[in-house]
Design a protein around this motif. Structure first.
Motif, mmCIF file in Angstrom:
data_model
loop_
_atom_site.group_PDB
_atom_site.id
_atom_site.type_symbol
_atom_site.label_atom_id
_atom_site.label_comp_id
_atom_site.label_asym_id
_atom_site.label_seq_id
_atom_site.Cartn_x
_atom_site.Cartn_y
_atom_site.Cartn_z
ATOM 1 N N ILE A 24 73.865 62.168 -20.407
ATOM 2 C CA ILE A 24 74.350 61.215 -19.406
ATOM 3 C C ILE A 24 75.851 61.346 -19.217
ATOM 4 C CG2 ILE A 24 74.641 58.758 -18.895
ATOM 5 C CD1 ILE A 24 71.923 58.346 -20.319
ATOM 6 N N SER A 25 76.585 61.498 -20.314
ATOM 7 C CA SER A 25 78.042 61.619 -20.199
ATOM 8 C C SER A 25 78.455 62.903 -19.480
ATOM 9 C CB SER A 25 78.706 61.542 -21.575
ATOM 10 O OG SER A 25 78.397 62.683 -22.346
ATOM 11 N N ARG A 27 76.856 63.949 -16.939
ATOM 12 C CA ARG A 27 76.271 63.743 -15.605
ATOM 13 C C ARG A 27 74.990 64.545 -15.407
ATOM 14 N NH1 ARG A 27 82.011 64.358 -13.817
ATOM 15 N NH2 ARG A 27 82.829 62.251 -13.822
ATOM 16 N N PRO A 29 71.544 63.204 -15.920
ATOM 17 C CA PRO A 29 70.525 62.201 -16.264
ATOM 18 C C PRO A 29 69.106 62.771 -16.294
ATOM 19 C CG PRO A 29 71.313 61.840 -14.034
ATOM 20 C CD PRO A 29 72.200 62.891 -14.655
ATOM 21 N N ASN A 95 70.414 53.575 -18.579
ATOM 22 C CA ASN A 95 71.569 54.241 -17.970
ATOM 23 C C ASN A 95 71.164 55.550 -17.301
ATOM 24 O OD1 ASN A 95 73.501 52.324 -18.589
ATOM 25 N ND2 ASN A 95 74.011 53.255 -20.547
ATOM 26 N N ALA A 96 70.238 56.286 -17.927
ATOM 27 C CA ALA A 96 69.770 57.540 -17.335
ATOM 28 C C ALA A 96 69.095 57.274 -15.996
ATOM 29 C CB ALA A 96 68.807 58.257 -18.286
ATOM 30 N N LYS A 99 71.633 56.306 -13.258
ATOM 31 C CA LYS A 99 72.495 57.388 -12.757
ATOM 32 C C LYS A 99 71.734 58.365 -11.865
ATOM 33 C CE LYS A 99 75.906 56.622 -15.957
ATOM 34 N NZ LYS A 99 77.246 56.315 -15.714
#
Length: 100
Positions: A24-25, A27, A29, A95-96, A99
């Motif tokens: 995730i960090s 980008r 996902p 969060n995934a 995004k």
């Protein structure tokens, strides 16, 4: 002489959550969601462990609410080293999806 064959350890919840968080960090996902799907197929994922117990006749309870029964999940975490997602892992998963 004894030949020792190294056996890698089974991935744990921390392994998957760390990899998902890093994806995730970066980008990525979709990579995180692929890891989630891979996690669900692992034999030590908690729903698979419960299903296996039912097939083996060790748990006669067929109520699907037993998946969320805290005593069952606590027992699985301790005795069977089952992977049971926690709040932090669920936050990473949300969060995934956010995004995407």
């Amino acid at each position: 002489s004894i030949n020792l064959i190294p056996v890698p350890p089974k991935p744990t919840l921390v392994t998957y959550s760390t990899l998902m968080s890093r994806a995730i960090s970066l980008r990525k996902p979709r990579v995180a969601l692929r890891l989630w799907k891979l996690l669900q197929t692992q034999p030590n994922f908690y729903t698979n462990v419960i299903s296996q117990k039912r097939r083996d006749g060790r748990n006669a309870n067929t109520d699907s609410s037993s998946y969320m029964d805290s005593s069952t999940l606590h027992m699985l975490e301790k005795e069977e080293s089952a992977i049971v997602p926690d709040v932090i892992f669920c936050n990473i998963l949300m969060n995934a999806y956010a995004k995407m």
